[in-house]
Structures are given as structure tokens and as C-alpha cells.
Write a protein that holds these residues in place. Sequence first.
Motif, PDB file in Angstrom:
ATOM      1  N   GLU A 120      47.194  39.173  41.738  1.00 51.08           N
ATOM      2  CA  GLU A 120      45.877  38.944  41.400  1.00 51.08           C
ATOM      3  C   GLU A 120      45.231  39.744  42.176  1.00 51.08           C
ATOM      4  O   GLU A 120      45.246  40.012  43.251  1.00 51.08           O
ATOM      5  N   ASP A 122      40.386  39.865  43.186  1.00 52.13           N
ATOM      6  CA  ASP A 122      39.078  39.402  43.070  1.00 52.13           C
ATOM      7  C   ASP A 122      38.171  39.991  42.082  1.00 52.13           C
ATOM      8  O   ASP A 122      38.174  41.287  42.146  1.00 52.13           O
ATOM      9  N   LEU A 123      37.686  38.936  41.095  1.00 55.93           N
ATOM     10  CA  LEU A 123      36.805  39.684  40.218  1.00 55.93           C
ATOM     11  C   LEU A 123      35.324  39.389  40.701  1.00 55.93           C
ATOM     12  O   LEU A 123      34.280  40.085  40.629  1.00 55.93           O
ATOM     13  N   ASP A 124      35.266  38.347  41.374  1.00 57.96           N
ATOM     14  CA  ASP A 124      33.921  37.648  41.975  1.00 57.96           C
ATOM     15  C   ASP A 124      34.219  36.938  43.291  1.00 57.96           C
ATOM     16  O   ASP A 124      34.757  35.842  42.924  1.00 57.96           O
ATOM     17  N   PRO A 126      33.771  40.967  43.723  1.00 59.45           N
ATOM     18  CA  PRO A 126      34.665  42.112  43.200  1.00 59.45           C
ATOM     19  C   PRO A 126      35.415  42.896  44.216  1.00 59.45           C
ATOM     20  O   PRO A 126      34.907  43.107  45.374  1.00 59.45           O
ATOM     21  N   ALA A 131      41.442  46.566  41.949  1.00 61.04           N
ATOM     22  CA  ALA A 131      41.433  46.844  40.757  1.00 61.04           C
ATOM     23  C   ALA A 131      41.930  48.308  40.399  1.00 61.04           C
ATOM     24  O   ALA A 131      42.812  48.465  39.397  1.00 61.04           O
ATOM     25  N   GLU A 141      45.883  43.041  32.903  1.00 62.11           N
ATOM     26  CA  GLU A 141      45.142  41.652  33.106  1.00 62.11           C
ATOM     27  C   GLU A 141      46.189  40.755  31.929  1.00 62.11           C
ATOM     28  O   GLU A 141      46.112  41.171  30.912  1.00 62.11           O
ATOM     29  N   ARG A 144      42.666  35.010  33.711  1.00 64.53           N
ATOM     30  CA  ARG A 144      41.758  34.832  34.567  1.00 64.53           C
ATOM     31  C   ARG A 144      41.876  33.457  35.081  1.00 64.53           C
ATOM     32  O   ARG A 144      42.140  32.668  34.247  1.00 64.53           O
ATOM     33  N   GLN A 151      36.672  33.960  41.214  1.00 66.90           N
ATOM     34  CA  GLN A 151      37.102  34.422  40.046  1.00 66.90           C
ATOM     35  C   GLN A 151      38.087  35.468  40.313  1.00 66.90           C
ATOM     36  O   GLN A 151      37.828  36.539  40.920  1.00 66.90           O
ATOM     37  N   SER A 153      41.562  37.835  38.524  1.00 66.58           N
ATOM     38  CA  SER A 153      42.214  38.818  37.384  1.00 66.58           C
ATOM     39  C   SER A 153      43.696  38.667  37.728  1.00 66.58           C
ATOM     40  O   SER A 153      44.175  39.002  38.513  1.00 66.58           O
ATOM     41  N   GLN A 155      47.266  39.572  37.067  1.00 73.46           N
ATOM     42  CA  GLN A 155      47.808  40.961  36.636  1.00 73.46           C
ATOM     43  C   GLN A 155      49.331  40.731  36.681  1.00 73.46           C
ATOM     44  O   GLN A 155      49.920  40.033  37.394  1.00 73.46           O
TER      45      GLN A 155
END
Length: 163
Positions: A120, A122-124, A126, A131, A141, A144, A151, A153, A155
Motif C-alpha cells: 500500500e 499513502d493517498l492522504d 499523498p 504511486a 489498486e 482503499r 488514507q 491505496s 495495491q
Amino acid sequence: MHLRPVSPADFPALLALNAESVRFLSPLDASRLAHLHAQCSWQRVLEDADGIAAFLLAFAPGADYDSPNYRWFAARGGAFIYIDRVVVAPRARGLGAGRALYAALFEHARAAGVAELTCEYDLDPPNPVSAAFHARCGFREVGRQMANGKQVSMQAASPGGGS
């Protein structure tokens, strides 16, 4: 760079590298690292002339590991290897250290007949570098979740592709 298994003698260097990138990782102390080391299914360091330049810790199903992200993948079932953390020293960033660790893990997974590599990022907050790196390695993905106040992602990649 030279790839080799992690040994307890490496712990001080791993802890220092983890501390440098802790904003993207969970904190780690010597006791926690010793526990993770005992539970890992695959763990490697990359060394250069200045010492350990990068490391990767990964877990198979059945590990005694309380990470909510690892447990999310374990609940999905199947044969997987979960990449818990990959850390590259600032001096080695952009030189292929992460790619070399992932290539070796993909090869191990293929040889072991593992269906999926998982991780995984981090999305938030970011983490666009992670990524982009994971997309280049063939990750996609699969979900989530909120974990440890972030937050993320979730994977997955097939060991037959990517790397």
C-alpha cells in the motif's frame, strides 16, 4: 550494489534509514524490528560502498503481524507476499535500489508460485513518488482503507508481470 539477506547486525542501520523516512512509514524501534525480522518471509538489504543503501521487509500469510494493511490483505485470502516497507537511503534514491529490491522479490515470488505481491501507499497525505514507482512495477489498486490515520491505496501485482 550487493543484495543479501537481512541480519540482526543490520538493525541499527535499518532503524536509522526507517527514521529518515518515517513520514511515509510506521515508526520502528529495535524490539519491533526484531519481531518483524522473525516474522518476515523475505527480507533483503542492498549495500553500496557506504553501507546499507536500501532494505525491504515482506510477509506471507500467517505471520504474527498486527499491521492493519497486512491484515486487510490476509482477510482477502490467497497466496500473497505483502511488502511492508521498502526504504532507500537519500544517497541511493534514483539509482535503481528500489527497483533492484522489487525485481529480486518478483523473482522469488515467481519461483515460489506466489499468486500476488501486495503493498500500500499513502493517498492522504499523498505519496506521488511511491504511486508512480508502483505503477511502473505493475501494481494496480485493489481497494482503499483508513489505517493509522492515513488514507491508503491497497495495491497488488502479479509476479509474472511488472518488476
